[in-house]
Design a protein around this motif. Structure first.
Motif, PDB file in Angstrom:
ATOM      1  N   GLY A  10      47.024  41.369  34.537  1.00  0.00           N
ATOM      2  CA  GLY A  10      46.674  42.807  34.826  1.00  0.00           C
ATOM      3  C   GLY A  10      45.408  42.705  35.959  1.00  0.00           C
ATOM      4  N   VAL A  11      44.716  41.822  36.280  1.00  0.00           N
ATOM      5  CA  VAL A  11      43.673  42.051  37.295  1.00  0.00           C
ATOM      6  C   VAL A  11      44.452  41.530  38.580  1.00  0.00           C
ATOM      7  CG1 VAL A  11      41.442  41.155  38.140  1.00  0.00           C
ATOM      8  CG2 VAL A  11      41.871  41.610  35.749  1.00  0.00           C
ATOM      9  N   VAL A  12      44.548  42.377  39.548  1.00  0.00           N
ATOM     10  CA  VAL A  12      45.047  41.984  40.742  1.00  0.00           C
ATOM     11  C   VAL A  12      44.182  41.827  41.689  1.00  0.00           C
ATOM     12  CG1 VAL A  12      47.311  43.212  40.182  1.00  0.00           C
ATOM     13  CG2 VAL A  12      45.415  44.419  41.368  1.00  0.00           C
ATOM     14  N   ASP A  13      42.904  42.257  41.581  1.00  0.00           N
ATOM     15  CA  ASP A  13      42.032  41.885  42.635  1.00  0.00           C
ATOM     16  C   ASP A  13      40.498  41.870  42.068  1.00  0.00           C
ATOM     17  OD1 ASP A  13      40.750  41.599  45.213  1.00  0.00           O
ATOM     18  OD2 ASP A  13      40.633  43.449  45.478  1.00  0.00           O
ATOM     19  N   LEU A  14      39.600  41.266  42.692  1.00  0.00           N
ATOM     20  CA  LEU A  14      38.129  41.240  41.934  1.00  0.00           C
ATOM     21  C   LEU A  14      37.180  41.142  43.046  1.00  0.00           C
ATOM     22  CD1 LEU A  14      36.443  41.270  39.412  1.00  0.00           C
ATOM     23  CD2 LEU A  14      36.571  38.617  39.377  1.00  0.00           C
ATOM     24  N   LYS A  15      36.216  41.822  43.166  1.00  0.00           N
ATOM     25  CA  LYS A  15      35.147  41.815  44.136  1.00  0.00           C
ATOM     26  C   LYS A  15      33.784  41.741  43.318  1.00  0.00           C
ATOM     27  CE  LYS A  15      37.198  44.033  48.087  1.00  0.00           C
ATOM     28  NZ  LYS A  15      38.061  45.341  47.628  1.00  0.00           N
ATOM     29  N   ALA A  16      32.973  40.810  43.728  1.00  0.00           N
ATOM     30  CA  ALA A  16      31.597  40.518  43.027  1.00  0.00           C
ATOM     31  C   ALA A  16      30.638  40.934  44.268  1.00  0.00           C
ATOM     32  CB  ALA A  16      31.419  39.273  42.707  1.00  0.00           C
ATOM     33  N   GLU A  17      29.538  41.649  43.744  1.00  0.00           N
ATOM     34  CA  GLU A  17      28.329  42.175  44.538  1.00  0.00           C
ATOM     35  C   GLU A  17      27.226  42.269  43.625  1.00  0.00           C
ATOM     36  OE1 GLU A  17      27.604  46.213  46.896  1.00  0.00           O
ATOM     37  OE2 GLU A  17      29.596  45.456  47.051  1.00  0.00           O
ATOM     38  N   ALA A  18      26.174  41.075  43.950  1.00  0.00           N
ATOM     39  CA  ALA A  18      25.130  40.930  43.171  1.00  0.00           C
ATOM     40  C   ALA A  18      25.406  41.098  41.565  1.00  0.00           C
ATOM     41  CB  ALA A  18      24.170  41.926  43.479  1.00  0.00           C
ATOM     42  N   GLN A  19      25.096  42.023  40.924  1.00  0.00           N
ATOM     43  CA  GLN A  19      25.306  42.043  39.365  1.00  0.00           C
ATOM     44  C   GLN A  19      26.630  42.828  39.225  1.00  0.00           C
ATOM     45  OE1 GLN A  19      21.637  43.674  38.057  1.00  0.00           O
ATOM     46  NE2 GLN A  19      21.288  41.428  37.047  1.00  0.00           N
ATOM     47  N   ARG A  20      27.183  43.410  40.346  1.00  0.00           N
ATOM     48  CA  ARG A  20      28.278  44.190  39.852  1.00  0.00           C
ATOM     49  C   ARG A  20      29.731  43.672  40.420  1.00  0.00           C
ATOM     50  NH1 ARG A  20      27.501  49.804  42.500  1.00  0.00           N
ATOM     51  NH2 ARG A  20      27.929  48.530  44.517  1.00  0.00           N
TER      52      ARG A  20
ATOM     53  N   ILE B 118      32.117  33.575  34.876  1.00  0.00           N
ATOM     54  CA  ILE B 118      32.521  34.806  34.383  1.00  0.00           C
ATOM     55  C   ILE B 118      33.637  35.560  35.443  1.00  0.00           C
ATOM     56  CG2 ILE B 118      31.906  37.399  34.280  1.00  0.00           C
ATOM     57  CD1 ILE B 118      29.087  36.248  33.409  1.00  0.00           C
ATOM     58  N   LEU B 119      33.444  35.175  36.504  1.00  0.00           N
ATOM     59  CA  LEU B 119      34.208  35.590  37.766  1.00  0.00           C
ATOM     60  C   LEU B 119      35.550  35.082  37.400  1.00  0.00           C
ATOM     61  CD1 LEU B 119      32.440  35.512  41.009  1.00  0.00           C
ATOM     62  CD2 LEU B 119      33.137  37.407  39.692  1.00  0.00           C
ATOM     63  N   ASP B 120      35.547  33.662  37.222  1.00  0.00           N
ATOM     64  CA  ASP B 120      37.020  33.048  36.813  1.00  0.00           C
ATOM     65  C   ASP B 120      37.627  33.452  35.602  1.00  0.00           C
ATOM     66  OD1 ASP B 120      36.723  31.358  39.195  1.00  0.00           O
ATOM     67  OD2 ASP B 120      35.783  29.708  37.855  1.00  0.00           O
ATOM     68  N   ALA B 121      36.871  33.830  34.743  1.00  0.00           N
ATOM     69  CA  ALA B 121      37.626  34.474  33.332  1.00  0.00           C
ATOM     70  C   ALA B 121      38.285  35.639  33.667  1.00  0.00           C
ATOM     71  CB  ALA B 121      36.415  34.547  32.435  1.00  0.00           C
TER      72      ALA B 121
ATOM     73  N   GLN C  32      40.465  51.046  39.135  1.00  0.00           N
ATOM     74  CA  GLN C  32      39.125  50.325  39.554  1.00  0.00           C
ATOM     75  C   GLN C  32      38.060  50.681  38.104  1.00  0.00           C
ATOM     76  OE1 GLN C  32      37.765  49.459  42.722  1.00  0.00           O
ATOM     77  NE2 GLN C  32      40.186  49.684  43.294  1.00  0.00           N
ATOM     78  N   LEU C  33      37.956  49.099  38.040  1.00  0.00           N
ATOM     79  CA  LEU C  33      36.916  48.984  36.774  1.00  0.00           C
ATOM     80  C   LEU C  33      35.650  48.238  37.193  1.00  0.00           C
ATOM     81  CD1 LEU C  33      36.791  49.235  33.582  1.00  0.00           C
ATOM     82  CD2 LEU C  33      37.769  46.732  33.542  1.00  0.00           C
ATOM     83  N   GLU C  34      34.463  48.858  36.917  1.00  0.00           N
ATOM     84  CA  GLU C  34      33.330  48.423  37.490  1.00  0.00           C
ATOM     85  C   GLU C  34      32.560  47.866  36.309  1.00  0.00           C
ATOM     86  OE1 GLU C  34      31.251  50.873  40.508  1.00  0.00           O
ATOM     87  OE2 GLU C  34      29.661  50.683  39.200  1.00  0.00           O
TER      88      GLU C  34
END
Ligand SMILES: Nc1ncnc2c1ncn2[C@@H]1O[C@H](COP(=O)(O)OP(=O)(O)O)[C@@H](O)[C@H]1O
Ligand SMILES: [Mg+2]
Lengths: 311, 371
Positions: free
Chosen positions: B283-293, B274-277, B262-264
């Motif tokens: 190596g990134v297999v999953d991504l979650k976004a929650e406000a600024q995090r 930013i999310l698309d990038a 996990q990388l926060e």
């Protein structure tokens, strides 16, 4: 590695356990309180006996001839004084054997101190030998003080020191009673090795002692009493008597005092005869019986502890 | 803990030898200190240990991890010959203590999870007694007691009766007792359970000190971070079954491969660019976004710089980056079905105290990150 220890031999291990138990008995004052109680009660008994019966027995001096008796004439009264309280109370004395045996193993288990011992290079056999050694050391210590104090007190009351022969007989008699205590202690140790709580061990030891042992020997007396043809050397009767280590111990006392001879001389033995109901027992058989008793229960304890999972 | 005198006279022992679950013939490898073969223990119907095969090698600092009731104590009691296995074998230094090999116990020290002393005897009388049981000569005993009581800081309480000792003092006394014989193997069964935070900290310091001297150490515990902190190898036991046996590093590696790392990243200006990038980074297999995090799951720890570069490249102003390492706690939960279910732990996995703060933070952060 020099500081790692060399492991322990059988007797060395047993001695360390016995030493620790004696230390615990000293520190918990068990030795002092129980020993004190016994010594004081026996001194009291001996004193009472000496004071009340001295005159009564004095009249029979003349009928005692040194040759025919194990007790020398001059000290006959004294010897009786010495033994009377011991014989009369030898049942109470047996309790001492139970007191120093009933919790030997089970308490270590209950208090969770057992694992700390058995995780060391000490064998379980050695541990049991140590437990027994520890209890007979405590019992022996109390007994020596008790015997010596009674002896000195009676000598003081009677006003003369006994002959060396009488002294030897007295301590031999004590040895018999002591052996009876060891037998009871081995029995209590046995129970302490397979029950789960100290309370249970005490209960079982006392019940066996009171119910089984006394019931059987008393039953034997009744059996003999109601059957005219059953004599003192009837094998069934004898067996019921030997079963009780108290009586086996008394058989030795009887031999040493030679009560039969005293009675023949017309000494009214009264309570003495009553107290030594093992009068027809062979002291050698009595002694061997006590030894066998110790061996069987000690062996039983070792078998139980060797195979027991202390879980 | 105050630095004690050097009581570890033994030469430092090299810490090598892999942990394997094999049926190696006994005695084939002199570096094997503890070995069990298909060890089974039943308490009535309770199957406390199931076919346990375990090897601990010389110099290992071995963590034996499992929830309450897993069978850890049963295992140590069998090792020392106190409880007999229902089937199977256990060896210490190649010796079977259940079959006449008890002398080998002179090389072992034990700190049991539950124990009792003699309340009316002093601390010194106790150590003297156990020293005698180890067969130590009078002079060795004296010097050893002297050193060890300083090490566990009981030197001023040696003449007091143990009945008046606090729980922590009793624990320190039992540790001193376990070191009397300068053991080649020391077994700790939950040594910090029930201690206050300071006491537990001191015991762990002592454990670390011992382990660093090369004494083979077997630490049974349900406290994860304790094992993680001190041990190099770990076995995970649950309901009598050995679930995993590996080095701590191997375990972590395996686990991050399975569940990802996990990388926060907290950014001031979140946005789809930013999310698309990040999503497009290798190596990134999953991504979650929650406000600024943003929480990225990556399958390779070496990709961390690339992810950060991607965020910066997309114009992100990074405020904070947290790389969450896999902890043994995660592993433990993974292998023990969260430690719940039938025969599950009675007590919370993390005891109250200082370590609770540390561990629960980690655990709750982990859970947050997961959802
Ligand atoms: N003396 C015993 N009698 C019956 N069951 C036991 C006994 N000791 C342990 N158990 C059972 O064996 C299992 C393992 O216990 P234990 O070895 O004490 O686990 P741990 O030390 O990992 O907490 C548990 O289910 C426990 O209830
Ligand atoms: Mg346990």
């Amino acid at each position: 590695m020099s500081t790692q220890g060399r492991g322990l031999g059988f007797w060395d291990g047993a001695w360390q356990i016995a030493r620790k138990d004696t230390l615990v008995h000293l520190r918990t004052r068990r030795l002092l309180i129980i020993g004190g109680f016994y010594v004081i009660s026996f001194l009291g008994l001996a004193l009472l006996f000496a004071v009340f019966f001295r005159e009564f027995f004095s009249g029979f001096y003349d009928r005692l001839s040194g040759e025919a008796f194990y007790i020398s004439k001059a000290n006959a009264v004294m010897a009786i004084y010495l033994f009377m309280p011991l014989i009369g109370a030898s049942s109470l004395l047996q309790l001492l054997g139970i007191i120093f045996g009933y919790d030997a193993v089970v308490r270590e288990h209950e208090d969770k101190s057992l694992f700390l011992i058995l995780s060391k290079p000490v064998s379980r056999e050695s541990f049991i030998a140590g437990k027994f050694l520890g209890s007979i050391l405590s019992i022996g210590a109390i007994f020596i003080v008790l015997g010596a104090a009674t002896y000195l007190l009676v000598a003081l009351v009677v006003g003369e020191m006994p002959s060396p022969g009488d002294a030897i007989r007295y301590f031999l008699g004590l040895g018999f009673i002591l052996m009876g205590l060891f037998a009871l202690s081995a029995m209590a140790l046995f129970f302490s090795s397979w029950v789960k709580t100290t309370g249970m061990s005490l209960t079982v030891s006392l019940l066996v002692w009171i119910l089984v042992l006394f019931a059987i020997s008393t039953g034997g007396d009744i059996y003999r009493g109601v059957n005219e043809e059953v004599g003192a050397d009837d094998p069934v009767y004898l067996l019921t008597q030997y079963i009780n280590p108290t009586i086996a111990a008394k058989s030795g006392m009887h031999f040493i005092l030679n009560l039969d001879a005293l009675a023949e001389a017309g000494v009214p033995l009264g309570a003495i005869a009553l107290a030594s109901s093992g009068i027809n027992l062979d002291p050698l058989v009595g002694f061997l019986w006590l030894v066998a008793w110790v061996v069987v229960f000690l062996g039983g304890t070792i078998v139980v502890v060797r195979n027991r999972n202390f879980e | 803990m105050a630095r004690g005198p050097d009581v570890f006279m033994a030469m430092p022992r090299a810490g090598q030898g892999g942990v394997t679950a094999v049926h190696a013939p006994r005695g084939s490898d002199p570096s094997v200190v503890i070995e069990t073969l298909r060890l089974n223990k039943f308490y009535g119907k309770v199957h406390a240990l199931r076919d346990l095969d375990l090897q601990v090698h010389e110099g290992d600092v071995f963590g034996f991890l499992g929830p309450n009731g897993a069978g850890k104590t049963t295992f140590t009691k069998i090792l020392l010959g106190f409880v007999k296995p229902t089937t199977g074998w256990s060896y210490l230094f190649g010796q079977d203590v259940h079959a006449g090999g008890r002398q080998v116990l002179s090389r072992v020290g034990i700190v049991p999870d539950q124990f009792g002393f003699y309340p009316n005897l002093t601390g010194r009388a106790h150590l003297d007694f156990y020293g005698r049981l180890y067969g130590l000569a009078a002079r060795d005993r004296e010097s050893r007691i002297e050193e060890l009581t300083k090490l566990v800081r009981l030197e001023h309480r040696m003449e007091t009766k143990v009945g008046g000792y606090s729980h922590g003092m009793r624990q320190r006394l039992v540790i001193a007792h376990a070191l009397l014989n300068d053991p080649d193997l020391i077994i700790f069964d939950e040594p910090t359970t029930g201690l206050d935070p300071k006491g537990a900290y001191e015991v762990r310091q002592l454990l670390r000190q011992l382990a660093s001297r090369g004494v083979t150490t077997f630490l049974s515990s349900h406290i994860l971070f304790e094992v993680e902190e001190i041990c190099t190898k770990v076995a995970i036991l649950n309901r009598g079954v050995l679930l995993k046996l590996a080095t701590v590093r191997e375990l972590k590696k395996e686990f991050s491969a399975v569940s990802g790392e996990q990388l926060e990243i907290v950014v001031d200006n979140p946005g789809t660019r930013i999310l698309d990038a990040v999503r497009g980074t290798k190596g990134v297999v999953d991504l979650k976004a929650e406000a600024q995090r943003l929480t990225a799951t990556i399958d390779d720890p070496d990709q961390v710089p690339k992810v950060v570069e991607a965020v910066v490249g997309a114009g992100g102003r990074i405020r904070r980056v947290v790389e969450r390492q896999v902890s043994l706690e995660d592993l433990f939960l993974h292998y023990t079905d969260d430690g719940l279910g039938p025969g599950a732990p009675q007590k919370p996995v993390v005891p109250p105290g200082v370590h609770q703060a540390a561990s629960t933070t980690r655990a709750s952060r982990w859970k947050e990150g997961k959802r």
